[in-house]
Design a protein around this motif. Sequence first.
Motif, PDB file in Angstrom:
ATOM      1  N   GLU A  70       0.827  -1.214   0.000  1.00 12.79           N
ATOM      2  CA  GLU A  70       0.000   0.000   0.000  1.00 12.79           C
ATOM      3  C   GLU A  70       0.860   1.261   0.000  1.00 12.79           C
ATOM      4  O   GLU A  70       0.563   2.230  -0.696  1.00 12.79           O
ATOM      5  CB  GLU A  70      -0.922   0.007   1.230  1.00 12.79           C
ATOM      6  CG  GLU A  70      -2.038  -1.023   1.128  1.00 12.79           C
ATOM      7  CD  GLU A  70      -2.937  -1.051   2.361  1.00 12.79           C
ATOM      8  OE1 GLU A  70      -4.010  -1.655   2.294  1.00 12.79           O
ATOM      9  OE2 GLU A  70      -2.547  -0.478   3.407  1.00 12.79           O
ATOM     10  N   VAL A  73       2.342   1.650  -3.526  1.00 11.94           N
ATOM     11  CA  VAL A  73       1.304   1.972  -4.502  1.00 11.94           C
ATOM     12  C   VAL A  73       0.904   3.449  -4.366  1.00 11.94           C
ATOM     13  O   VAL A  73       0.699   4.155  -5.358  1.00 11.94           O
ATOM     14  CB  VAL A  73       0.095   1.019  -4.308  1.00 11.94           C
ATOM     15  CG1 VAL A  73      -1.168   1.590  -4.918  1.00 11.94           C
ATOM     16  CG2 VAL A  73       0.413  -0.346  -4.921  1.00 11.94           C
ATOM     17  N   GLU A  83      -8.352   6.299  -1.277  1.00 17.75           N
ATOM     18  CA  GLU A  83      -9.065   5.564  -2.324  1.00 17.75           C
ATOM     19  C   GLU A  83      -9.191   4.091  -1.955  1.00 17.75           C
ATOM     20  O   GLU A  83     -10.250   3.480  -2.107  1.00 17.75           O
ATOM     21  CB  GLU A  83      -8.296   5.663  -3.645  1.00 17.75           C
ATOM     22  CG  GLU A  83      -8.446   6.973  -4.369  1.00 17.75           C
ATOM     23  CD  GLU A  83      -7.589   6.990  -5.632  1.00 17.75           C
ATOM     24  OE1 GLU A  83      -8.137   7.241  -6.700  1.00 17.75           O
ATOM     25  OE2 GLU A  83      -6.363   6.724  -5.542  1.00 17.75           O
ATOM     26  N   LEU A  84      -8.089   3.534  -1.465  1.00 19.54           N
ATOM     27  CA  LEU A  84      -8.098   2.107  -1.115  1.00 19.54           C
ATOM     28  C   LEU A  84      -9.069   1.835   0.021  1.00 19.54           C
ATOM     29  O   LEU A  84      -9.833   0.862  -0.022  1.00 19.54           O
ATOM     30  CB  LEU A  84      -6.685   1.649  -0.730  1.00 19.54           C
ATOM     31  CG  LEU A  84      -5.697   1.584  -1.901  1.00 19.54           C
ATOM     32  CD1 LEU A  84      -4.274   1.381  -1.386  1.00 19.54           C
ATOM     33  CD2 LEU A  84      -6.083   0.461  -2.862  1.00 19.54           C
ATOM     34  N   ILE A  87     -12.615   1.819  -1.316  1.00 16.28           N
ATOM     35  CA  ILE A  87     -12.973   0.598  -2.055  1.00 16.28           C
ATOM     36  C   ILE A  87     -13.154  -0.570  -1.085  1.00 16.28           C
ATOM     37  O   ILE A  87     -14.060  -1.387  -1.241  1.00 16.28           O
ATOM     38  CB  ILE A  87     -11.885   0.253  -3.100  1.00 16.28           C
ATOM     39  CG1 ILE A  87     -11.711   1.398  -4.101  1.00 16.28           C
ATOM     40  CG2 ILE A  87     -12.246  -1.038  -3.825  1.00 16.28           C
ATOM     41  CD1 ILE A  87     -12.865   1.585  -5.033  1.00 16.28           C
ATOM     42  N   ALA A  88     -12.295  -0.642  -0.074  1.00 18.85           N
ATOM     43  CA  ALA A  88     -12.422  -1.734   0.905  1.00 18.85           C
ATOM     44  C   ALA A  88     -13.782  -1.643   1.607  1.00 18.85           C
ATOM     45  O   ALA A  88     -14.466  -2.661   1.794  1.00 18.85           O
ATOM     46  CB  ALA A  88     -11.282  -1.670   1.920  1.00 18.85           C
TER      47      ALA A  88
END
Lengths: 111, 205
Positions: A70, A73, A83-84, A87-88
């Motif tokens: 992470e 990225v 963002e992650l 989405i999670a």
Amino acid sequence: MTRTGSDVSLEPGRPFDEPWQAEAFALAVQLHRQGVFSWSEWSATLGAEIAKLEAVGDEDYFRCWLNAVETLVARKGLASQDELAGIAAAWADAYRDTPHGEPVRLGRPAP
Amino acid sequence: MSEHRHQDPPSPMALRVKALETLLVERGVVDPEAVDAILDVYEHQVGPHNGARVVARAWTDPAFRERLREDATAAIGELGFLGMQGEHMVALENTERVHNVVVCTLCSCYPWSVLGLPPAWYKSHAYRSRVVMEPRAVLREFGLDVPEEVEVRVWDSTAELRYLVVPRRPAGTDHLDEEALAALVTRDSMVGTAVLPDVDGGTGT
């Protein structure tokens, strides 16, 4: 036959306890292969994550691994932590909203 | 009234991986099939059996052994085991006088192409922090008592440099071919936390 204190089996055994660990492992290898980061950069990042968790007495290796993916990225501008997390959370909702036995689909507008 | 039983979401860690996969695939950064292919390789194809073949070849083929000393990356490549991260391999031969043991003090660098993925103890804080400072004590905990007259050398792996220990060939194995020899070589002996026991040979007991 003498045995050492650890597993001396020639069999590779199961390197992963849970599927997400395997997926996180393979993601890092693939990102490296595609030139997103060098393996030296990977090692340095993973080492830093390990040191961070060890400082608080946590030795969850694959949690460190996932943190490192992470971190890189985000550093490479591919996906931010926010963002992650979004989405999670959307995936968690999708599981809760999907009746048992039906495939879970991520319900969200395309970005 | 319909009574739908909805589904429990996966663990937070699994959701984080799923989120990464979702965004990286959506953005064309990773190909999901390539990720699956990597998993297949590491779960089913590479492992200590690769390293065992390198060691058995070194025991039986002096020319190969020489090439392994000169350029381990190339010699190991001859057997089809190629590094995935462009790392340089070094073979460390155990002798009567020297016992080699490998660690990665920073994280978990390990010769994947010949040993597969590292065991849990290799990644543990205890092993990484202690084996450099007190190698004999750590090896004793593995059940390996290295005699005082044998020097213990500890090698710290890096992203660029990975080590494979070539254990000493056990006594009583003169009659064995390469394949039978490879079957004797354990993972831990190629990390240096074990040695190979001698084989009771020839007398049929």
